[in-house]
Design a protein around this motif. Structure first.
Motif, mmCIF file in Angstrom:
data_model
loop_
_atom_site.group_PDB
_atom_site.id
_atom_site.type_symbol
_atom_site.label_atom_id
_atom_site.label_comp_id
_atom_site.label_asym_id
_atom_site.label_seq_id
_atom_site.Cartn_x
_atom_site.Cartn_y
_atom_site.Cartn_z
ATOM 1 N N TRP A 42 -11.802 1.639 11.183
ATOM 2 C CA TRP A 42 -10.993 0.862 12.111
ATOM 3 C C TRP A 42 -11.522 0.857 13.534
ATOM 4 O O TRP A 42 -11.128 0.020 14.335
ATOM 5 C CB TRP A 42 -9.563 1.386 12.131
ATOM 6 C CG TRP A 42 -8.849 1.275 10.830
ATOM 7 C CD1 TRP A 42 -9.225 0.554 9.740
ATOM 8 C CD2 TRP A 42 -7.627 1.914 10.482
ATOM 9 N NE1 TRP A 42 -8.309 0.713 8.737
ATOM 10 C CE2 TRP A 42 -7.316 1.537 9.156
ATOM 11 C CE3 TRP A 42 -6.767 2.767 11.150
ATOM 12 C CZ2 TRP A 42 -6.181 1.979 8.510
ATOM 13 C CZ3 TRP A 42 -5.629 3.206 10.500
ATOM 14 C CH2 TRP A 42 -5.333 2.812 9.194
ATOM 15 N N PRO A 67 -11.183 -0.379 19.029
ATOM 16 C CA PRO A 67 -10.736 -0.959 17.757
ATOM 17 C C PRO A 67 -11.563 -2.178 17.362
ATOM 18 O O PRO A 67 -11.914 -3.009 18.196
ATOM 19 C CB PRO A 67 -9.282 -1.333 18.018
ATOM 20 C CG PRO A 67 -9.130 -1.397 19.483
ATOM 21 C CD PRO A 67 -10.174 -0.502 20.072
ATOM 22 N N THR A 69 -10.681 -3.620 14.031
ATOM 23 C CA THR A 69 -9.830 -4.269 13.030
ATOM 24 C C THR A 69 -8.407 -4.342 13.568
ATOM 25 O O THR A 69 -8.074 -3.721 14.579
ATOM 26 C CB THR A 69 -9.826 -3.481 11.703
ATOM 27 O OG1 THR A 69 -9.262 -2.193 11.942
ATOM 28 C CG2 THR A 69 -11.223 -3.330 11.135
ATOM 29 N N TRP A 70 -7.564 -5.083 12.872
ATOM 30 C CA TRP A 70 -6.177 -5.186 13.333
ATOM 31 C C TRP A 70 -5.456 -3.858 13.183
ATOM 32 O O TRP A 70 -4.565 -3.549 13.972
ATOM 33 C CB TRP A 70 -5.447 -6.322 12.606
ATOM 34 C CG TRP A 70 -5.245 -6.115 11.139
ATOM 35 C CD1 TRP A 70 -6.086 -6.473 10.132
ATOM 36 C CD2 TRP A 70 -4.127 -5.484 10.523
ATOM 37 N NE1 TRP A 70 -5.564 -6.104 8.919
ATOM 38 C CE2 TRP A 70 -4.349 -5.492 9.128
ATOM 39 C CE3 TRP A 70 -2.959 -4.914 10.994
ATOM 40 C CZ2 TRP A 70 -3.464 -4.962 8.219
ATOM 41 C CZ3 TRP A 70 -2.060 -4.381 10.090
ATOM 42 C CH2 TRP A 70 -2.315 -4.407 8.723
ATOM 43 N N GLN A 71 -5.837 -3.042 12.189
ATOM 44 C CA GLN A 71 -5.227 -1.720 12.056
ATOM 45 C C GLN A 71 -5.592 -0.834 13.247
ATOM 46 O O GLN A 71 -4.760 -0.077 13.751
ATOM 47 C CB GLN A 71 -5.687 -1.023 10.764
ATOM 48 C CG GLN A 71 -5.225 -1.695 9.512
ATOM 49 C CD GLN A 71 -6.301 -2.606 8.922
ATOM 50 O OE1 GLN A 71 -7.156 -3.120 9.628
ATOM 51 N NE2 GLN A 71 -6.231 -2.811 7.619
ATOM 52 N N CYS A 73 -6.242 -1.952 16.226
ATOM 53 C CA CYS A 73 -5.458 -2.445 17.371
ATOM 54 C C CYS A 73 -4.027 -1.909 17.331
ATOM 55 O O CYS A 73 -3.470 -1.554 18.371
ATOM 56 C CB CYS A 73 -5.456 -3.964 17.390
ATOM 57 S SG CYS A 73 -7.033 -4.692 17.844
ATOM 58 N N LEU A 74 -3.442 -1.836 16.136
ATOM 59 C CA LEU A 74 -2.088 -1.284 16.020
ATOM 60 C C LEU A 74 -2.053 0.196 16.393
ATOM 61 O O LEU A 74 -1.126 0.643 17.078
ATOM 62 C CB LEU A 74 -1.564 -1.468 14.599
ATOM 63 C CG LEU A 74 -1.144 -2.865 14.199
ATOM 64 C CD1 LEU A 74 -0.694 -2.899 12.742
ATOM 65 C CD2 LEU A 74 -0.039 -3.377 15.097
#
Length: 96
Positions: A42, A67, A69-71, A73-74
């Motif tokens: 990630w 980051p 990936t979107w994970q 970013c979360l």
């Protein structure tokens, strides 16, 4: 509610130090929960290290990178959102 101008600087400094130490434990916990495999998938870490940006073993463990990936970013938003949100509340909103 009392203005922060009327609060002793040592009390503010103590709370900032609490946040600083608590943030390290929080980031360490998140790194432990995510695990090294997900962190590697990630986040992208720095490849070139110099004398000035070298870290110890604890610093490398809590180093996520940035980051990709979107994970990632979360996770980034969860880490910084909680730290800044609780920090603002603890320093400015919670009564001294």
């Amino acid at each position: 509610m009392e203005s922060i101008n009327n609060v002793a600087p040592i009390l503010i400094c103590t709370r900032v130090m609490h946040l600083f130490i608590g943030s390290f434990f929080y980031i360490f916990l998140i790194a432990k929960l995510i695990g090294p495999v997900n962190k590697a998938n990630w986040f992208k870490r720095r490849k070139k290290y110099t004398f000035f940006n070298r870290r110890g073993s604890f610093g490398e463990y809590i180093n996520f990178g940035y980051p990709i990936t979107w994970q990632g970013c979360l996770v980034f938003l969860a880490i910084y959102g909680v730290i800044f949100g609780l920090g603002y509340w603890y320093i400015f909103m919670l009564a001294y």
